[in-house]
Design a protein around this motif. Structure first.
Motif, PDB file in Angstrom:
ATOM      1  N   LEU A  17      33.739  37.753  91.494  1.00  0.00           N
ATOM      2  CA  LEU A  17      35.349  38.400  91.920  1.00  0.00           C
ATOM      3  C   LEU A  17      34.965  39.247  93.374  1.00  0.00           C
ATOM      4  CD1 LEU A  17      37.368  38.801  90.257  1.00  0.00           C
ATOM      5  CD2 LEU A  17      36.643  40.679  88.841  1.00  0.00           C
ATOM      6  N   ALA A  18      33.837  39.874  93.258  1.00  0.00           N
ATOM      7  CA  ALA A  18      34.023  40.980  94.505  1.00  0.00           C
ATOM      8  C   ALA A  18      33.823  40.102  95.171  1.00  0.00           C
ATOM      9  CB  ALA A  18      32.375  40.948  94.446  1.00  0.00           C
ATOM     10  N   ARG A  19      33.526  38.857  96.071  1.00  0.00           N
ATOM     11  CA  ARG A  19      33.289  37.911  96.689  1.00  0.00           C
ATOM     12  C   ARG A  19      35.485  37.663  97.237  1.00  0.00           C
ATOM     13  NH1 ARG A  19      30.148  33.934  96.622  1.00  0.00           N
ATOM     14  NH2 ARG A  19      28.665  35.307  96.741  1.00  0.00           N
ATOM     15  N   SER A  20      36.197  37.461  96.055  1.00  0.00           N
ATOM     16  CA  SER A  20      37.291  36.778  96.329  1.00  0.00           C
ATOM     17  C   SER A  20      37.667  38.108  96.552  1.00  0.00           C
ATOM     18  CB  SER A  20      37.926  36.349  95.053  1.00  0.00           C
ATOM     19  OG  SER A  20      36.657  35.325  94.312  1.00  0.00           O
ATOM     20  N   PHE A  21      37.824  39.453  96.217  1.00  0.00           N
ATOM     21  CA  PHE A  21      38.143  40.469  96.426  1.00  0.00           C
ATOM     22  C   PHE A  21      38.047  41.569  98.005  1.00  0.00           C
ATOM     23  CE2 PHE A  21      39.221  41.068  92.072  1.00  0.00           C
ATOM     24  CZ  PHE A  21      40.621  41.448  91.863  1.00  0.00           C
ATOM     25  N   GLY A  22      36.889  40.845  98.379  1.00  0.00           N
ATOM     26  CA  GLY A  22      36.986  40.737  99.753  1.00  0.00           C
ATOM     27  C   GLY A  22      37.165  40.395 101.093  1.00  0.00           C
ATOM     28  N   CYS A  23      37.624  38.540 100.998  1.00  0.00           N
ATOM     29  CA  CYS A  23      38.502  37.572 101.090  1.00  0.00           C
ATOM     30  C   CYS A  23      39.694  38.329 100.636  1.00  0.00           C
ATOM     31  CB  CYS A  23      37.956  36.206 100.919  1.00  0.00           C
ATOM     32  SG  CYS A  23      36.834  35.863 100.756  1.00  0.00           S
ATOM     33  N   ALA A  24      40.168  38.550 100.139  1.00  0.00           N
ATOM     34  CA  ALA A  24      41.653  39.261 100.025  1.00  0.00           C
ATOM     35  C   ALA A  24      41.941  40.101 101.356  1.00  0.00           C
ATOM     36  CB  ALA A  24      41.788  39.089  98.679  1.00  0.00           C
ATOM     37  N   ASP A  30      44.271  41.516 108.534  1.00  0.00           N
ATOM     38  CA  ASP A  30      44.774  40.398 109.505  1.00  0.00           C
ATOM     39  C   ASP A  30      46.289  40.044 109.380  1.00  0.00           C
ATOM     40  OD1 ASP A  30      41.833  39.838 109.878  1.00  0.00           O
ATOM     41  OD2 ASP A  30      41.956  38.173 109.531  1.00  0.00           O
ATOM     42  N   ALA A  31      46.343  40.515 108.126  1.00  0.00           N
ATOM     43  CA  ALA A  31      48.385  40.344 108.176  1.00  0.00           C
ATOM     44  C   ALA A  31      48.767  41.416 108.992  1.00  0.00           C
ATOM     45  CB  ALA A  31      48.808  39.778 107.066  1.00  0.00           C
ATOM     46  N   ARG A  35      51.393  41.627 111.396  1.00  0.00           N
ATOM     47  CA  ARG A  35      52.340  41.925 111.759  1.00  0.00           C
ATOM     48  C   ARG A  35      53.263  43.228 112.869  1.00  0.00           C
ATOM     49  NH1 ARG A  35      54.456  45.930 107.682  1.00  0.00           N
ATOM     50  NH2 ARG A  35      56.599  46.006 107.827  1.00  0.00           N
ATOM     51  N   GLN A  36      52.187  44.225 112.810  1.00  0.00           N
ATOM     52  CA  GLN A  36      52.023  44.959 114.396  1.00  0.00           C
ATOM     53  C   GLN A  36      52.048  44.465 115.113  1.00  0.00           C
ATOM     54  OE1 GLN A  36      48.546  47.853 113.257  1.00  0.00           O
ATOM     55  NE2 GLN A  36      49.640  48.819 111.431  1.00  0.00           N
ATOM     56  N   THR A  37      51.141  43.647 116.043  1.00  0.00           N
ATOM     57  CA  THR A  37      51.488  42.824 117.463  1.00  0.00           C
ATOM     58  C   THR A  37      52.881  42.122 116.963  1.00  0.00           C
ATOM     59  OG1 THR A  37      50.446  41.444 116.309  1.00  0.00           O
ATOM     60  CG2 THR A  37      48.707  43.089 117.803  1.00  0.00           C
ATOM     61  N   SER A  38      53.396  41.637 116.483  1.00  0.00           N
ATOM     62  CA  SER A  38      53.879  41.541 116.805  1.00  0.00           C
ATOM     63  C   SER A  38      55.214  41.903 116.264  1.00  0.00           C
ATOM     64  CB  SER A  38      54.645  39.857 115.530  1.00  0.00           C
ATOM     65  OG  SER A  38      54.581  40.612 113.997  1.00  0.00           O
TER      66      SER A  38
END
Length: 57
Positions: A17-24, A30-31, A35-38
């Motif tokens: 669960l901790a690994r999943s939240f880290g990936c999220a 990254d998103a 968004r900021q650069t675009s």
């Protein structure tokens, strides 16, 4: 005053669960960067158009 340092490590199901939240969190960061650069690229492209009242650069 005495201080103690304690660290808890997840085990079993909590570890996945901790690994999943880290990936999220990484995907979210990254998103936000994309968004900021675009948005900045969009403003740089159309900024001169809006500043001159539609006359262009």
């Amino acid at each position: 005053m005495k201080r103690y340092q304690c660290r808890a490590y997840p085990t079993g199901e909590w570890q996945s669960l901790a690994r999943s939240f880290g990936c999220a969190q990484m995907v979210l960061n990254d998103a936000i960067v994309v968004r900021q650069t675009s948005r900045l690229a969009y403003l740089n492209y159309f900024g001169s158009y809006w500043e001159t009242g539609g006359e262009g650069a």
